[in-house]
Design an enzyme around this catalytic site. Structure first.
Site, mmCIF file in Angstrom:
data_model
loop_
_atom_site.group_PDB
_atom_site.id
_atom_site.type_symbol
_atom_site.label_atom_id
_atom_site.label_comp_id
_atom_site.label_asym_id
_atom_site.label_seq_id
_atom_site.Cartn_x
_atom_site.Cartn_y
_atom_site.Cartn_z
ATOM 1 N N ASP A 9 -18.904 -33.547 6.119
ATOM 2 C CA ASP A 9 -17.664 -34.311 6.254
ATOM 3 C C ASP A 9 -18.046 -35.767 6.483
ATOM 4 O O ASP A 9 -18.802 -36.078 7.402
ATOM 5 C CB ASP A 9 -16.834 -33.806 7.435
ATOM 6 C CG ASP A 9 -16.243 -32.427 7.180
ATOM 7 O OD1 ASP A 9 -16.544 -31.845 6.124
ATOM 8 O OD2 ASP A 9 -15.496 -31.944 8.042
ATOM 9 N N ASP A 130 -4.765 -25.181 3.834
ATOM 10 C CA ASP A 130 -4.979 -25.302 5.276
ATOM 11 C C ASP A 130 -3.723 -24.803 5.960
ATOM 12 O O ASP A 130 -2.626 -25.275 5.648
ATOM 13 C CB ASP A 130 -5.229 -26.761 5.659
ATOM 14 C CG ASP A 130 -6.399 -27.367 4.891
ATOM 15 O OD1 ASP A 130 -7.301 -26.606 4.502
ATOM 16 O OD2 ASP A 130 -6.400 -28.588 4.684
#
Length: 242
Positions: A9, A130
């Site tokens: 990330d 998500d």
């Protein structure tokens, strides 16, 4: 084939991890995404999962240079998510050697775009779903929609999606164990490949997910557990070998 996806990330050009997607709860784990990817590849990783956190927040490509460098200089498949809002973004990554592009928030905000990308690029488009309490969360998890994850999955499977990444926000960055039940539910509902993301803390979690390989659970994205030394990429790969 159950695949391990080490996660990188990126924020401000560094490797970071957030807790439950909260930009105020950030830990920096490395100053070079490319070097981090190289270390994962040296341990046997065949895929790298990269996320442009700045891009996700700003709605445009920000850390794309690192993604392209990994794709072009290392012998590894790369999938990228974050800040991909236009066909130009999708084409840019795929033309630069990235294997798969992940579309997430756009599945809610711009479903016709996502369906068009599935028609054009097929299996190279991965749908990131998500979920918070079963409902789809968007825009870097700052909004929760009224659409259930399973319902969105079915719609996009009908539109041509072959691979999904399912993240249970409650578990992400918490090292609390993955929501296996929700991952399996999505795989069964869509009859497609689902990659689990969020909460993986041990090799046993990976083994538990792999038990559902025949039901469509196709792999796991591993982040914080690697960065905090719970296990290595090499150990993860060994744990899920046939």
């Amino acid at each position: 084939m159950f695949t391990i996806y080490p996660a990188i990330d990126m924020r401000d050009g560094k490797c970071v991890r957030l807790v439950q997607g909260d930009y105020n709860q950030e830990t920096v784990y490395g100053h070079s995404p490319v070097e981090m990817a190289r270390s994962f590849v040296s341990q046997g990783a065949t895929w790298i999962h990269m996320v442009d956190l700045d891009g996700a927040k700003e709605g445009r490509r920000v850390n794309d240079a690192f993604v392209v460098e990994v794709a072009q200089t290392l012998a590894v498949n790369v999938q990228i998510g974050g800040g991909i809002r236009t066909e130009e973004d999708v084409a840019y990554y795929l033309e630069q050697g990235v294997a798969r592009v992940i579309l997430g928030s756009a599945a809610i905000s711009n479903p016709s775009f996502v369906k068009a990308m599935l028609r054009t690029y097929g299996e190279r488009i991965v749908i990131g779903i998500d979920a918070k309490n079963g409902f789809v969360a968007t825009e870097g998890w700052t909004h929760t929609s009224t659409i259930e994850a399973v319902e969105l999955g079915k719609q996009l499977a009908d539109a041509g999606a072959e691979t999904f990444i399912f993240t249970d926000i409650a578990t992400d960055g918490m090292l609390s164990g993955p929501n296996i039940e929700a991952v399996v539910r999505l795989a069964k509902a869509t009859n497609k490949r689902v990659i689990a993301s969020g909460g993986i803390r041990s090799l046993d979690d990976l083994r538990a997910l792999k038990q559902f390989e025949n039901e469509g659970v196709a792999g796991a994205i591993v982040g914080k557990a690697l960065y905090t030394g719970k296990f290595t990429v090499a150990e993860a790969l060994k744990a899920v070998e046939q």
